[in-house]
Design a protein around this motif. Structure first.
Motif, PDB file in Angstrom:
ATOM      1  N   ARG A 133      10.163   5.227  -3.801  1.00 30.58           N
ATOM      2  CA  ARG A 133       9.016   5.013  -3.228  1.00 30.58           C
ATOM      3  C   ARG A 133       8.576   4.701  -2.088  1.00 30.58           C
ATOM      4  NH1 ARG A 133      12.746  -0.477  -4.561  1.00 30.58           N
ATOM      5  NH2 ARG A 133      13.124  -0.586  -6.618  1.00 30.58           N
ATOM      6  N   LEU A 134       9.390   6.240  -0.978  1.00 31.61           N
ATOM      7  CA  LEU A 134       8.687   5.918   0.034  1.00 31.61           C
ATOM      8  C   LEU A 134       7.347   7.408  -0.488  1.00 31.61           C
ATOM      9  CD1 LEU A 134      12.019   6.924   1.921  1.00 31.61           C
ATOM     10  CD2 LEU A 134      10.644   4.673   2.138  1.00 31.61           C
ATOM     11  N   LYS A 135       7.278   7.903  -1.606  1.00 31.52           N
ATOM     12  CA  LYS A 135       5.849   8.847  -1.753  1.00 31.52           C
ATOM     13  C   LYS A 135       4.922   7.949  -1.148  1.00 31.52           C
ATOM     14  CE  LYS A 135       7.557  12.124  -4.463  1.00 31.52           C
ATOM     15  NZ  LYS A 135       8.211  12.639  -5.520  1.00 31.52           N
ATOM     16  N   GLY A 136       4.091   8.301  -0.580  1.00 34.08           N
ATOM     17  CA  GLY A 136       3.015   8.016   0.319  1.00 34.08           C
ATOM     18  C   GLY A 136       2.814   6.861   0.960  1.00 34.08           C
ATOM     19  N   ILE A 137       3.573   6.293   1.731  1.00 30.30           N
ATOM     20  CA  ILE A 137       3.615   5.271   2.479  1.00 30.30           C
ATOM     21  C   ILE A 137       3.389   5.843   4.008  1.00 30.30           C
ATOM     22  CG2 ILE A 137       5.285   3.605   3.874  1.00 30.30           C
ATOM     23  CD1 ILE A 137       4.882   3.314   0.715  1.00 30.30           C
ATOM     24  N   ASP A 138       3.698   6.700   4.073  1.00 31.97           N
ATOM     25  CA  ASP A 138       3.139   6.937   5.483  1.00 31.97           C
ATOM     26  C   ASP A 138       2.130   7.587   5.603  1.00 31.97           C
ATOM     27  OD1 ASP A 138       3.303   9.342   4.152  1.00 31.97           O
ATOM     28  OD2 ASP A 138       4.705  10.765   5.157  1.00 31.97           O
TER      29      ASP A 138
ATOM     30  N   ILE B  90      -5.327  12.990   0.946  1.00 32.82           N
ATOM     31  CA  ILE B  90      -5.206  11.767   1.259  1.00 32.82           C
ATOM     32  C   ILE B  90      -5.744  11.145   0.352  1.00 32.82           C
ATOM     33  CG2 ILE B  90      -6.078  10.137   2.777  1.00 32.82           C
ATOM     34  CD1 ILE B  90      -4.603  11.970   4.068  1.00 32.82           C
ATOM     35  N   SER B  91      -6.783  10.930   0.315  1.00 32.44           N
ATOM     36  CA  SER B  91      -7.910  10.204  -1.234  1.00 32.44           C
ATOM     37  C   SER B  91      -6.073  10.287  -2.482  1.00 32.44           C
ATOM     38  CB  SER B  91      -9.075  10.449  -1.827  1.00 32.44           C
ATOM     39  OG  SER B  91      -9.088   9.926  -2.234  1.00 32.44           O
ATOM     40  N   LYS B  92      -6.086  11.306  -2.922  1.00 29.21           N
ATOM     41  CA  LYS B  92      -5.034  11.548  -4.782  1.00 29.21           C
ATOM     42  C   LYS B  92      -3.781  10.978  -4.006  1.00 29.21           C
ATOM     43  CE  LYS B  92      -7.467  15.832  -6.029  1.00 29.21           C
ATOM     44  NZ  LYS B  92      -6.603  17.107  -6.250  1.00 29.21           N
TER      45      LYS B  92
ATOM     46  N   LEU C 249      -0.060   6.653  -5.157  1.00 30.46           N
ATOM     47  CA  LEU C 249       0.474   5.127  -4.702  1.00 30.46           C
ATOM     48  C   LEU C 249      -0.087   3.325  -5.311  1.00 30.46           C
ATOM     49  CD1 LEU C 249       2.554   4.111  -2.716  1.00 30.46           C
ATOM     50  CD2 LEU C 249       0.726   3.794  -0.815  1.00 30.46           C
ATOM     51  N   GLU C 250      -1.408   3.210  -5.542  1.00 31.62           N
ATOM     52  CA  GLU C 250      -2.233   2.355  -6.653  1.00 31.62           C
ATOM     53  C   GLU C 250      -1.419   2.315  -7.479  1.00 31.62           C
ATOM     54  OE1 GLU C 250      -5.857   1.004  -3.243  1.00 31.62           O
ATOM     55  OE2 GLU C 250      -6.272   2.858  -4.851  1.00 31.62           O
ATOM     56  N   ALA C 251      -1.408   3.650  -7.715  1.00 30.00           N
ATOM     57  CA  ALA C 251      -1.334   3.576  -9.606  1.00 30.00           C
ATOM     58  C   ALA C 251       0.179   3.426 -10.287  1.00 30.00           C
ATOM     59  CB  ALA C 251      -1.562   5.268 -10.245  1.00 30.00           C
ATOM     60  N   ARG C 252       0.811   3.935  -9.246  1.00 32.91           N
ATOM     61  CA  ARG C 252       2.301   3.384  -9.472  1.00 32.91           C
ATOM     62  C   ARG C 252       2.688   2.357  -9.016  1.00 32.91           C
ATOM     63  NH1 ARG C 252       6.328   3.265  -5.306  1.00 32.91           N
ATOM     64  NH2 ARG C 252       5.616   4.171  -3.575  1.00 32.91           N
TER      65      ARG C 252
ATOM     66  N   GLN D 233       0.256  -0.686  -9.524  1.00 28.41           N
ATOM     67  CA  GLN D 233      -0.706  -1.084 -10.410  1.00 28.41           C
ATOM     68  C   GLN D 233      -0.950  -2.612  -9.273  1.00 28.41           C
ATOM     69  OE1 GLN D 233       1.963  -2.644 -13.096  1.00 28.41           O
ATOM     70  NE2 GLN D 233       2.048  -0.725 -14.202  1.00 28.41           N
ATOM     71  N   ALA D 234      -1.432  -1.593  -7.632  1.00 23.72           N
ATOM     72  CA  ALA D 234      -2.572  -2.989  -7.388  1.00 23.72           C
ATOM     73  C   ALA D 234      -3.781  -1.741  -6.214  1.00 23.72           C
ATOM     74  CB  ALA D 234      -1.781  -3.257  -6.335  1.00 23.72           C
ATOM     75  N   ARG D 235      -4.491  -2.260  -6.400  1.00 27.94           N
ATOM     76  CA  ARG D 235      -5.737  -2.263  -5.737  1.00 27.94           C
ATOM     77  C   ARG D 235      -5.499  -2.269  -2.918  1.00 27.94           C
ATOM     78  NH1 ARG D 235     -11.713  -2.375  -6.425  1.00 27.94           N
ATOM     79  NH2 ARG D 235     -12.003  -1.089  -4.723  1.00 27.94           N
ATOM     80  N   LEU D 236      -5.380  -0.733  -3.322  1.00 33.15           N
ATOM     81  CA  LEU D 236      -4.611  -1.374  -1.667  1.00 33.15           C
ATOM     82  C   LEU D 236      -6.186  -1.270  -0.757  1.00 33.15           C
ATOM     83  CD1 LEU D 236      -1.972   0.693  -1.366  1.00 33.15           C
ATOM     84  CD2 LEU D 236      -1.574  -1.518  -1.910  1.00 33.15           C
ATOM     85  N   PHE D 237      -7.151  -0.786  -0.931  1.00 36.52           N
ATOM     86  CA  PHE D 237      -8.540  -0.456  -0.061  1.00 36.52           C
ATOM     87  C   PHE D 237      -9.263  -1.098  -0.911  1.00 36.52           C
ATOM     88  CE2 PHE D 237      -5.213   2.180   1.746  1.00 36.52           C
ATOM     89  CZ  PHE D 237      -5.081   2.107   2.867  1.00 36.52           C
ATOM     90  N   ARG D 238     -10.467  -1.444  -0.220  1.00 34.35           N
ATOM     91  CA  ARG D 238     -11.788  -1.356  -0.922  1.00 34.35           C
ATOM     92  C   ARG D 238     -12.241  -0.749  -0.138  1.00 34.35           C
ATOM     93  NH1 ARG D 238     -10.587  -6.907   0.031  1.00 34.35           N
ATOM     94  NH2 ARG D 238     -11.373  -7.110   2.502  1.00 34.35           N
ATOM     95  N   ARG D 239     -13.154   0.197  -1.104  1.00 30.01           N
ATOM     96  CA  ARG D 239     -13.709   1.104  -0.544  1.00 30.01           C
ATOM     97  C   ARG D 239     -15.502   0.813  -1.036  1.00 30.01           C
ATOM     98  NH1 ARG D 239      -9.555   2.647  -3.517  1.00 30.01           N
ATOM     99  NH2 ARG D 239      -7.673   4.635  -2.927  1.00 30.01           N
ATOM    100  N   THR D 240     -16.150   1.204  -0.087  1.00 36.50           N
ATOM    101  CA  THR D 240     -17.659   1.660   0.260  1.00 36.50           C
ATOM    102  C   THR D 240     -18.267   2.813   0.413  1.00 36.50           C
ATOM    103  OG1 THR D 240     -18.507   0.527   2.149  1.00 36.50           O
ATOM    104  CG2 THR D 240     -17.852  -1.269  -0.032  1.00 36.50           C
TER     105      THR D 240
END
Length: 302
Positions: free
Chosen positions: A6-11, A36-38, A43-46, A48-55
Protein backbone atom coordinates in the motif's frame (compact mmCIF):
# COMPACT_ATOMS: atom_id res chain seq x y z
CA UNK A 1 -2.76 -7.25 8.30
CA UNK A 2 -1.35 -4.10 6.73
CA UNK A 3 0.52 -4.76 3.48
CA UNK A 4 3.64 -2.79 2.59
CA UNK A 5 2.34 -2.80 -1.01
CA UNK A 6 0.00 0.00 0.00
CA UNK A 7 2.95 2.35 0.47
CA UNK A 8 4.38 1.83 -3.01
CA UNK A 9 4.08 4.89 -5.20
CA UNK A 10 2.64 7.11 -2.47
CA UNK A 11 5.71 9.36 -2.28
CA UNK A 12 5.76 9.66 -6.07
CA UNK A 13 2.04 10.51 -6.18
CA UNK A 14 2.36 13.24 -3.53
CA UNK A 15 5.42 14.69 -5.26
CA UNK A 16 3.62 14.85 -8.63
CA UNK A 17 0.63 16.56 -6.98
CA UNK A 18 2.91 19.07 -5.28
CA UNK A 19 5.02 19.77 -8.38
CA UNK A 20 2.19 19.80 -10.92
CA UNK A 21 3.98 17.73 -13.57
CA UNK A 22 5.75 14.42 -14.11
CA UNK A 23 8.89 16.20 -15.31
CA UNK A 24 9.19 18.44 -12.25
CA UNK A 25 8.51 15.51 -9.92
CA UNK A 26 11.16 13.46 -11.72
CA UNK A 27 13.74 16.19 -11.24
CA UNK A 28 12.94 16.37 -7.52
CA UNK A 29 13.05 12.58 -7.06
CA UNK A 30 15.95 12.04 -9.50
CA UNK A 31 13.79 9.83 -11.73
CA UNK A 32 12.80 10.05 -15.39
CA UNK A 33 9.40 11.38 -16.35
CA UNK A 34 8.67 7.95 -17.83
CA UNK A 35 9.41 6.24 -14.51
CA UNK A 36 7.16 8.72 -12.73
CA UNK A 37 4.34 8.09 -15.22
CA UNK A 38 4.61 4.31 -14.84
CA UNK A 39 4.58 4.57 -11.03
CA UNK A 40 1.38 6.64 -11.15
CA UNK A 41 -0.20 4.22 -13.62
CA UNK A 42 0.57 1.26 -11.33
CA UNK A 43 -0.88 3.12 -8.35
CA UNK A 44 -4.08 4.01 -10.25
CA UNK A 45 -4.43 0.40 -11.38
CA UNK A 46 -4.06 -0.87 -7.82
CA UNK A 47 -6.56 1.67 -6.49
CA UNK A 48 -8.86 1.24 -9.49
CA UNK A 49 -9.31 5.00 -9.62
CA UNK A 50 -8.01 7.86 -11.74
CA UNK A 51 -5.93 10.22 -9.64
CA UNK A 52 -5.03 12.80 -12.31
CA UNK A 53 -6.72 14.43 -15.29
CA UNK A 54 -4.07 14.62 -17.99
CA UNK A 55 -3.97 16.84 -21.07
CA UNK A 56 -1.08 17.85 -23.28
CA UNK A 57 -0.80 21.11 -21.36
CA UNK A 58 -1.87 20.42 -17.82
CA UNK A 59 -2.07 17.88 -15.03
CA UNK A 60 -4.74 18.19 -12.31
CA UNK A 61 -6.02 16.03 -9.48
CA UNK A 62 -9.40 14.39 -9.87
CA UNK A 63 -11.85 14.52 -6.97
CA UNK A 64 -10.69 11.05 -5.92
CA UNK A 65 -7.09 12.12 -6.35
CA UNK A 66 -7.60 15.20 -4.19
CA UNK A 67 -9.13 13.16 -1.37
CA UNK A 68 -6.33 10.60 -1.61
CA UNK A 69 -3.71 13.37 -1.68
CA UNK A 70 -5.00 14.94 1.53
CA UNK A 71 -4.65 11.64 3.35
CA UNK A 72 -1.31 10.65 1.82
CA UNK A 73 0.35 14.03 2.33
CA UNK A 74 -0.71 13.91 5.98
CA UNK A 75 0.72 10.39 6.39
CA UNK A 76 4.05 11.38 4.83
CA UNK A 77 4.19 14.50 6.99
CA UNK A 78 3.61 12.37 10.08
CA UNK A 79 6.40 9.96 9.05
CA UNK A 80 8.77 12.85 8.48
CA UNK A 81 7.78 14.33 11.81
CA UNK A 82 8.41 11.01 13.56
CA UNK A 83 11.91 10.80 12.09
CA UNK A 84 12.69 14.36 13.13
CA UNK A 85 11.51 13.66 16.65
CA UNK A 86 13.72 10.58 16.87
CA UNK A 87 16.73 12.54 15.65
CA UNK A 88 16.16 15.49 17.95
CA UNK A 89 16.70 15.62 21.67
CA UNK A 90 13.51 15.47 23.69
CA UNK A 91 14.03 19.01 24.92
CA UNK A 92 14.51 20.45 21.43
CA UNK A 93 11.30 21.62 19.78
CA UNK A 94 11.50 21.67 16.02
CA UNK A 95 9.49 21.38 12.82
CA UNK A 96 6.24 22.85 11.51
CA UNK A 97 3.36 23.38 13.93
CA UNK A 98 -0.02 24.21 12.38
CA UNK A 99 -2.27 26.42 14.51
CA UNK A 100 -5.66 27.85 13.55
CA UNK A 101 -7.16 30.87 15.33
CA UNK A 102 -10.35 32.95 15.19
CA UNK A 103 -9.60 36.24 13.45
CA UNK A 104 -9.84 39.19 15.85
CA UNK A 105 -9.33 37.15 19.03
CA UNK A 106 -6.39 35.33 17.49
CA UNK A 107 -4.65 38.53 16.45
CA UNK A 108 -5.34 40.33 19.73
CA UNK A 109 -4.70 37.57 22.26
CA UNK A 110 -3.04 34.49 20.77
CA UNK A 111 -0.62 35.43 18.00
CA UNK A 112 1.62 37.36 20.40
CA UNK A 113 2.15 34.39 22.75
CA UNK A 114 2.77 32.08 19.78
CA UNK A 115 5.50 34.38 18.45
CA UNK A 116 6.97 34.70 21.94
CA UNK A 117 7.14 30.91 22.20
CA UNK A 118 8.68 30.64 18.72
CA UNK A 119 11.44 33.10 19.66
CA UNK A 120 12.36 30.83 22.56
CA UNK A 121 12.48 27.81 20.22
CA UNK A 122 14.11 28.90 16.93
CA UNK A 123 13.84 25.41 15.37
CA UNK A 124 10.06 25.58 15.63
CA UNK A 125 8.11 26.80 12.59
CA UNK A 126 4.59 28.00 13.50
CA UNK A 127 2.14 27.95 10.59
CA UNK A 128 -0.70 30.18 11.80
CA UNK A 129 -4.00 30.57 9.98
CA UNK A 130 -7.17 32.49 10.85
CA UNK A 131 -10.74 31.32 10.33
CA UNK A 132 -13.99 32.46 11.90
CA UNK A 133 -15.99 29.28 11.32
CA UNK A 134 -16.00 26.30 13.67
CA UNK A 135 -14.20 23.95 11.31
CA UNK A 136 -13.11 20.59 12.63
CA UNK A 137 -9.31 20.86 13.05
CA UNK A 138 -8.97 17.23 11.99
CA UNK A 139 -10.48 18.04 8.59
CA UNK A 140 -8.33 21.18 8.30
CA UNK A 141 -5.18 19.23 9.19
CA UNK A 142 -4.09 21.53 12.03
CA UNK A 143 -2.33 20.45 15.22
CA UNK A 144 -3.84 23.03 17.57
CA UNK A 145 -6.88 25.30 17.32
CA UNK A 146 -8.36 28.02 19.49
CA UNK A 147 -12.09 28.55 19.20
CA UNK A 148 -14.61 30.98 20.64
CA UNK A 149 -17.79 29.07 21.39
CA UNK A 150 -18.57 25.75 19.79
CA UNK A 151 -20.50 22.56 20.46
CA UNK A 152 -21.08 21.13 23.92
CA UNK A 153 -19.38 17.91 22.83
CA UNK A 154 -16.34 17.99 20.56
CA UNK A 155 -15.35 14.99 18.37
CA UNK A 156 -13.68 12.14 20.26
CA UNK A 157 -10.50 12.55 18.20
CA UNK A 158 -9.97 16.02 19.66
CA UNK A 159 -8.52 16.98 22.99
CA UNK A 160 -10.36 19.92 24.55
CA UNK A 161 -9.61 22.39 27.32
CA UNK A 162 -11.96 25.14 28.44
CA UNK A 163 -9.92 28.27 29.19
CA UNK A 164 -12.65 30.61 30.36
CA UNK A 165 -15.56 32.70 29.16
CA UNK A 166 -15.40 36.16 27.66
CA UNK A 167 -17.46 39.01 29.11
CA UNK A 168 -19.17 41.76 27.13
CA UNK A 169 -18.49 45.15 28.70
CA UNK A 170 -19.53 48.76 28.09
CA UNK A 171 -16.49 51.00 27.74
CA UNK A 172 -15.57 54.61 27.05
CA UNK A 173 -12.54 56.86 27.46
CA UNK A 174 -12.12 58.99 30.61
CA UNK A 175 -12.14 62.08 28.38
CA UNK A 176 -15.48 61.24 26.81
CA UNK A 177 -17.07 60.53 30.21
CA UNK A 178 -15.68 63.78 31.61
CA UNK A 179 -17.55 65.67 28.88
CA UNK A 180 -20.77 63.65 28.71
CA UNK A 181 -21.12 62.13 32.16
CA UNK A 182 -21.25 58.44 33.12
CA UNK A 183 -24.48 56.51 32.39
CA UNK A 184 -26.07 54.77 35.37
CA UNK A 185 -28.99 52.91 33.74
CA UNK A 186 -29.90 51.72 30.24
CA UNK A 187 -32.10 54.76 29.59
CA UNK A 188 -29.06 57.03 30.03
CA UNK A 189 -27.57 55.62 26.82
CA UNK A 190 -30.14 57.61 24.84
CA UNK A 191 -28.17 60.74 25.75
CA UNK A 192 -24.85 59.22 24.70
CA UNK A 193 -23.07 58.41 21.47
CA UNK A 194 -23.13 54.65 20.97
CA UNK A 195 -20.59 52.89 18.75
CA UNK A 196 -22.15 49.69 17.40
CA UNK A 197 -21.11 46.72 15.30
CA UNK A 198 -22.80 46.46 11.90
CA UNK A 199 -22.79 44.71 8.54
CA UNK A 200 -22.51 45.93 4.97
CA UNK A 201 -26.24 45.40 4.38
CA UNK A 202 -27.08 48.07 6.97
CA UNK A 203 -27.99 45.81 9.89
CA UNK A 204 -26.72 46.85 13.33
CA UNK A 205 -25.99 44.32 16.04
CA UNK A 206 -28.12 44.81 19.18
CA UNK A 207 -26.50 45.20 22.59
CA UNK A 208 -26.92 42.64 25.37
CA UNK A 209 -27.78 43.66 28.93
CA UNK A 210 -27.85 41.57 32.09
CA UNK A 211 -31.21 41.31 33.85
CA UNK A 212 -32.25 40.72 37.45
CA UNK A 213 -32.66 37.01 36.68
CA UNK A 214 -29.32 35.14 36.83
CA UNK A 215 -28.14 33.94 33.44
CA UNK A 216 -30.80 35.89 31.54
CA UNK A 217 -29.99 38.70 29.13
CA UNK A 218 -31.99 41.35 27.34
CA UNK A 219 -31.09 42.40 23.80
CA UNK A 220 -31.89 45.93 22.70
CA UNK A 221 -31.22 47.93 19.58
CA UNK A 222 -29.36 51.17 20.24
CA UNK A 223 -29.29 54.38 18.26
CA UNK A 224 -25.73 54.30 16.93
CA UNK A 225 -23.79 57.44 16.18
CA UNK A 226 -21.08 55.30 14.59
CA UNK A 227 -21.23 51.78 13.11
CA UNK A 228 -18.08 49.73 12.51
CA UNK A 229 -17.91 46.23 11.04
CA UNK A 230 -14.88 44.88 12.92
CA UNK A 231 -13.92 44.45 16.55
CA UNK A 232 -10.56 46.17 16.12
CA UNK A 233 -12.35 49.07 14.41
CA UNK A 234 -14.77 49.42 17.32
CA UNK A 235 -11.82 49.56 19.68
CA UNK A 236 -10.16 52.29 17.61
CA UNK A 237 -13.39 54.30 17.59
CA UNK A 238 -13.95 54.12 21.33
CA UNK A 239 -10.30 54.95 22.02
CA UNK A 240 -10.75 57.96 19.75
CA UNK A 241 -13.39 59.29 22.14
CA UNK A 242 -16.35 58.80 19.80
CA UNK A 243 -18.58 57.35 22.48
CA UNK A 244 -19.49 54.16 24.36
CA UNK A 245 -18.91 50.72 22.85
CA UNK A 246 -20.03 47.21 23.74
CA UNK A 247 -16.90 45.05 23.51
CA UNK A 248 -15.56 41.63 24.57
CA UNK A 249 -13.33 41.67 27.62
CA UNK A 250 -10.35 40.09 25.82
CA UNK A 251 -10.26 42.97 23.34
CA UNK A 252 -10.13 45.73 25.98
CA UNK A 253 -8.20 43.98 28.78
CA UNK A 254 -4.99 45.99 28.32
CA UNK A 255 -6.80 49.31 27.85
CA UNK A 256 -8.81 48.81 31.04
CA UNK A 257 -5.63 47.98 32.91
CA UNK A 258 -3.71 51.05 31.70
CA UNK A 259 -6.69 53.38 32.19
CA UNK A 260 -7.15 54.42 28.57
CA UNK A 261 -10.65 52.94 28.81
CA UNK A 262 -13.14 52.83 31.69
CA UNK A 263 -15.91 50.29 32.16
CA UNK A 264 -19.39 51.78 32.59
CA UNK A 265 -22.66 50.07 33.56
CA UNK A 266 -20.71 47.12 35.05
CA UNK A 267 -23.89 45.66 36.55
CA UNK A 268 -25.24 45.20 33.00
CA UNK A 269 -22.22 43.30 31.61
CA UNK A 270 -23.01 39.86 30.15
CA UNK A 271 -21.24 36.58 29.59
CA UNK A 272 -20.12 35.88 26.04
CA UNK A 273 -18.63 32.85 24.33
CA UNK A 274 -16.42 30.22 25.88
CA UNK A 275 -12.71 30.16 24.99
CA UNK A 276 -11.58 26.68 23.96
CA UNK A 277 -8.21 25.11 23.21
CA UNK A 278 -8.38 22.10 20.87
CA UNK A 279 -5.79 19.65 19.58
CA UNK A 280 -5.51 16.37 17.74
CA UNK A 281 -5.07 13.65 20.36
CA UNK A 282 -2.95 11.62 17.97
CA UNK A 283 -0.31 14.38 17.97
CA UNK A 284 -0.37 15.41 21.61
CA UNK A 285 2.60 13.10 22.32
CA UNK A 286 4.85 15.23 20.12
CA UNK A 287 6.96 17.49 22.36
CA UNK A 288 6.30 20.58 20.21
CA UNK A 289 2.52 20.11 20.39
CA UNK A 290 2.42 19.38 24.10
CA UNK A 291 4.74 22.30 24.94
CA UNK A 292 2.71 24.77 22.87
CA UNK A 293 -0.53 23.55 24.43
CA UNK A 294 0.77 24.15 27.93
CA UNK A 295 2.16 27.56 27.00
CA UNK A 296 -1.08 28.72 25.35
CA UNK A 297 -3.16 27.43 28.24
CA UNK A 298 -1.09 29.47 30.71
CA UNK A 299 -1.15 32.56 28.49
CA UNK A 300 -4.88 32.53 27.78
CA UNK A 301 -6.01 31.64 31.29
CA UNK A 302 -4.21 34.65 32.78
Amino acid sequence: MFSSERLKGIDVFVCVADCGSFKAAGERLNLTASAISKAIARLEARLQARLFRRTTRSLALTDAGLAFYRTCSGVLADLEEAELELQAQRHELRGKLRIDLPGAFGRARVLGPILEFAREHPQLQPHVTFSEHLANPIEAGVDIAVRLGGPDLWPAELGHRHLGTEQYLFCATPGYLAQRGEPQVIADLERHQCIAYGWADGRVHPWSFATDEPGQIERRSVTASCVVGAGEGLLMAVLGGYGIAHLPSWLVKRQLQDGSLVEVLPHLATRGQTINLLWMKSRQGLPKVNAMLEFLARSLEE
